[in-house]
Scaffold this active site. Sequence first.
Site, PDB file in Angstrom:
ATOM      1  N   THR A  57      39.321  29.492  29.427  1.00  0.00           N
ATOM      2  CA  THR A  57      39.064  28.175  28.865  1.00  0.00           C
ATOM      3  C   THR A  57      37.704  28.180  28.188  1.00  0.00           C
ATOM      4  O   THR A  57      36.699  28.367  28.850  1.00  0.00           O
ATOM      5  CB  THR A  57      39.076  27.109  29.962  1.00  0.00           C
ATOM      6  OG1 THR A  57      40.245  27.279  30.726  1.00  0.00           O
ATOM      7  CG2 THR A  57      39.047  25.734  29.383  1.00  0.00           C
TER       8      THR A  57
ATOM      9  N   THR B  45      34.957  35.606  32.333  1.00  0.00           N
ATOM     10  CA  THR B  45      33.770  36.458  32.488  1.00  0.00           C
ATOM     11  C   THR B  45      33.957  37.586  33.498  1.00  0.00           C
ATOM     12  O   THR B  45      33.274  38.597  33.408  1.00  0.00           O
ATOM     13  CB  THR B  45      32.555  35.619  32.930  1.00  0.00           C
ATOM     14  OG1 THR B  45      32.907  34.892  34.095  1.00  0.00           O
ATOM     15  CG2 THR B  45      32.131  34.677  31.828  1.00  0.00           C
ATOM     16  N   ASP B  46      34.885  37.421  34.463  1.00  0.00           N
ATOM     17  CA  ASP B  46      34.970  38.400  35.550  1.00  0.00           C
ATOM     18  C   ASP B  46      35.188  39.832  35.057  1.00  0.00           C
ATOM     19  O   ASP B  46      34.566  40.768  35.549  1.00  0.00           O
ATOM     20  CB  ASP B  46      36.103  38.025  36.514  1.00  0.00           C
ATOM     21  CG  ASP B  46      35.669  36.944  37.481  1.00  0.00           C
ATOM     22  OD1 ASP B  46      34.554  36.402  37.288  1.00  0.00           O
ATOM     23  OD2 ASP B  46      36.436  36.639  38.419  1.00  0.00           O
TER      24      ASP B  46
ATOM     25  N   LYS C 201      28.645  42.382  34.643  1.00  0.00           N
ATOM     26  CA  LYS C 201      28.447  41.066  35.277  1.00  0.00           C
ATOM     27  C   LYS C 201      27.712  41.309  36.580  1.00  0.00           C
ATOM     28  O   LYS C 201      28.219  42.023  37.453  1.00  0.00           O
ATOM     29  CB  LYS C 201      29.800  40.396  35.533  1.00  0.00           C
ATOM     30  CG  LYS C 201      29.656  38.963  36.003  1.00  0.00           C
ATOM     31  CD  LYS C 201      30.991  38.259  36.184  1.00  0.00           C
ATOM     32  CE  LYS C 201      30.764  36.788  36.543  1.00  0.00           C
ATOM     33  NZ  LYS C 201      31.985  36.037  36.766  1.00  0.00           N
TER      34      LYS C 201
END
Lengths: 460, 668
Positions: A106, A182-183, A261
């Site tokens: 999203t 983002t993961d 990340k």
Amino acid sequence: MLDIFKGYKGRAVEVLKSFKMRVWGNCTINTTRGKFEGIILPRSENDDDKHIVLKLPTGYNVGIDIDTITGMKENSFKEAHYKIPEKEFPYTPGLPKVKLLGTGGTIASRLDYRTGAVIPAFSPGELYGAVPELAEICNLDTEKVFAVFSENMGPEQYIKLAVSIGEEIKKGIDGIVIGHGTDTMHYTSAALSFMLQDLPVPVVMVGSQRSSDRPSSDAALNLMHAAYTAGNADIAEVLVCMFGPTSDEYALLHQGTRVRKMHSSYRSTFRTIGETPIASVKRGEIKPIKTDYNRRRDDKKVKVYPYFEERIAMVYYYPNMHPDMIDSLVDNGYKGIVIIGTGLGHINKPVYPAIKRAVAKGVHIYMTVQTLWGFVHMFVYDTGRDLMSMGIVPAENMLPETAYIKLGWVLGQTTDPEKVRDMMLTPIARDITEGEPYNGYLIFQGGIPEVEEFLKTFHK
Amino acid sequence: MVNKWEQNWLRTRERVKWVELKKADLQTYQDIGFKCGLEVHQQLDTEKKLFCRCPAGIYSDFDNYDAEIVRHMRPTLSELGEYDGTALMEFKTRKKIVYRIKNETACTYEFDDTPPFSINRQALEYGMEIALLLKLNIVGELHVTRKQYLDGSIPTGFQRTTILGIEGEFPISTRTIRVIQFSVEEDSCREVSDHRHTRVYYTDRLGMPLTQTVTYPDMLTPQEAAEACHYIRFVARSSGKVRTGIGAARQDVNVSVTGGTRVEIKGVSHISWIPSLTHNEAFRQRSFLEIKKELQSRSLDKSTWNISHCSLPLNKLQPRPIIDKITKSGWMLIAVNLPGFQNILSFFTQPQRTFADEIADRLKVIACLEKPNMLHSEEFCFSDKDYTDHPQLLSGEEWQLIKGLLQAKQEDAQILFWTPQEDLQTALETIQERAMWAFDGVPNETRKSLPDGTTIFERVLPGADRMYPDTDSKPIPISQEFVEEVLDKMPLYVYERMEQLAAWGVPRDAHTYILRNNLMPDIEHISAEHDIDPKKTALLFAHNIKSLHGDGPLPVKPDKISDLITFVKSRKLTFDIVYEMLPYLADDPKIQFSSVLDLIGYEKHNREDILKEIPLLHKMYQSFKTKSANQPFSECNWIMGQLRKLALGNMPLREVEEKVLAEITKEK
């Protein structure tokens, strides 16, 4: 069948049925704890079957315990329809043409206050409604390539994305933005870095750490930074564009193969490891940090290598690891293994026989480090030398995730050990560097006076 | 001399039928259609914050911080694709929000870099007790909801809040007040400063558990509003689980009048301010209704009404400090014409305030132009007010020149303001918008309270459309066992306590002090333990101890009082000496009781020794040359003065006094 009991199950459904109630009904509920009025909302499927969710006239939600209910009456009914009104994305002559490819994350959204639902915004018109500033940055077009959650991204998606980007570039575009959860963004950015070579334009991956339904979200600013980078940066690389500091100040442009990340929830979670980022970006301004990157061209040419071998694995070594960890991978037909070893690249002796067996069966094994920073150095200790003699190849300073992706990509093209080794160890997009700069490893330690002074002076 | 615009102000004040608060009566408020509702906030006395494990209730100086973080707030779209009014306004202000962080009082949750931890159970239990004391319908399951705030006071941009109960009621002396709902929510940041486009917040208070009690607009006079607020405060205090002290309790007060609209006065920190704030707000609304009528009578066409403006060359005005300032900062001087608005800018709105102040306040908040930010053609200095920091007024000729440039007509009004280029558009829109509201009456807004009982514009009133579920939290069931557990430990209802006080014969004026400080359990306990009339114990607190501190925290803890009484009894001293010893204990809570006796110069005397002094003193008094007209009375006072020290603690003073009076009157 029409699901009028959205999310409700078991006893809650029985109670709703027994009083002839349905979701979206504006109702009065009498309970042993008093009277409640409001709209019956859908219930999350993971929640219990003992409560009914009600939106009060004041906008708050509460749950009613079904065991306390003595009566229910529907006063009116109005079903909610999720639809976002679109505004046409304005075309501005002179602005760069940017394509946004959606993968399922999203990027922008809006709220339905009646139900509290978050509705994703994606089409140019919807995005324009949510982030109108985009119209001042570029002429935007969007395409949903597929819709999967970040954790479900895999080889199939990497290939599809690389091919789509290749097509967009051939058609002529000033830059590509990829909206991504983002993961696993750094896996995808590594994959695209290998699959798309000699890029003529920036390919910018972007996401958000705080969902776009909240006023403090980083989504809009990230999107603006990414769109500006895609349209204007002279950096024809696969980049990850995310917050530099947690403050709303600037984003960093990370090399797709060197980024990771590093925090489960911070906005500034993406960091370049063992190197510096390529540049920083603020709206209207890109500040290069490095100078040796591929420059933008206008020839619409790009090399696309859409290959990937799926049967590869990563093994995070831990003391007392048993050889069957490796054996089971071999027995299950895995063709490549990236080991994430301790220190300079080590594993314990009991695993040696399994390694030998794997190599003998033609499994390609590469070593990376748990320390993330620094090179694999397997000549320093006997252990390392032993492992190399068994056929484990040190993967220099490739990040574990990058090595994993690269091995999959290489094995998708060849299984010849020499060729694999050659491709693995030839840097393609800074996945391996010649050395580590003095400022490539910086983990500041809180509490030390000079660090505290830095934190007080600059916005973290 | 009263200037002509001040005359207009006085005239319009009469037109609005404004009266002072103390001269207003029930009829005044009935005529105006006064209605008031409350949102009472009370911090809970938990050890930790509501959604993280940082300690609650630790405050730092604003300049003592470890790091700063910068954020901006963006409005999110509502269902209809429209921005909420407040959201739009906040976005227009384009504020840069700076958060100050101190390690001891904030973690990554406070600056929104970590999702919430599970809700603080202690806060839920404490909150539940208050919800039950307010006789609310308790929900079956808590749902954490996000309530949007775009002013930056909460770094996420929303407040996490959860409803514990709805629909309760409580009595005040004139009527029953209904409660809409009761929630537990996270407290917001403390504002450090707000200058131009930068607002600075401190995050120490952020996230502390706070309850919110919302009433229906059932209060029909300012006094009822204050009384209801006291009651809600007493309920919270009666649980014994709430914080006290500065900022621990605040309320928002909603006021409307017939033909007006709901206006919310935010952050009222003292209940004693409520009457004048609500009184003034009622008349402020009435003044807008009069302005609306006035504009209607002028037959101005709202649909085509527009301000016009021009930039004014700085050299057109006489040199004065404000011109120097504008020149130096490179700002512009803008003259605005408001067609047909003569006598409106100087229209009364509040004591010492005019309609022009409404515009100036909005220019500050929305266009970020610090005050003083404008002058206008109906400017005057109140004859009884100090104007040292006000920009010099323009001369008549200067206004003539401005009117000429604007091609203004006689019936128009003009504003002159100064702004940097980037805020010009917002400033002009702000003036236009506020002036347009004058045609409609009372704008929906939230206002900030000032100690003088007036208010200033804070922001547009947010709609109900700013709530949505917190996707980071799971619903929490509220079981019957949990409710009953809390019920078991619950104290008496406040109205029952009030009845109890009345039954003991404690005068009504003493109730507030006792309930505010939650002293009922202590009074009951001390009275029972030492076999003292509860009225006497109540008054020991409400009169004697109260006189030692006023509004601050209790200077002598109830336990200490009980110890003191035990001590006095064990030494076989009379109760009178307790009153004498209290001030010393208030000054130094650690002082030993025996040291206090030394300090007040207590000496042991037996009854006979004291009584035998009376005839001697009486004789001495008789030998005085000057005597008062009210002789027996003043003689008694004089003798008591002499005997007091001797008798204190040894013999009840009342009894001594009786003996003295008997001695004096014996001879007559």
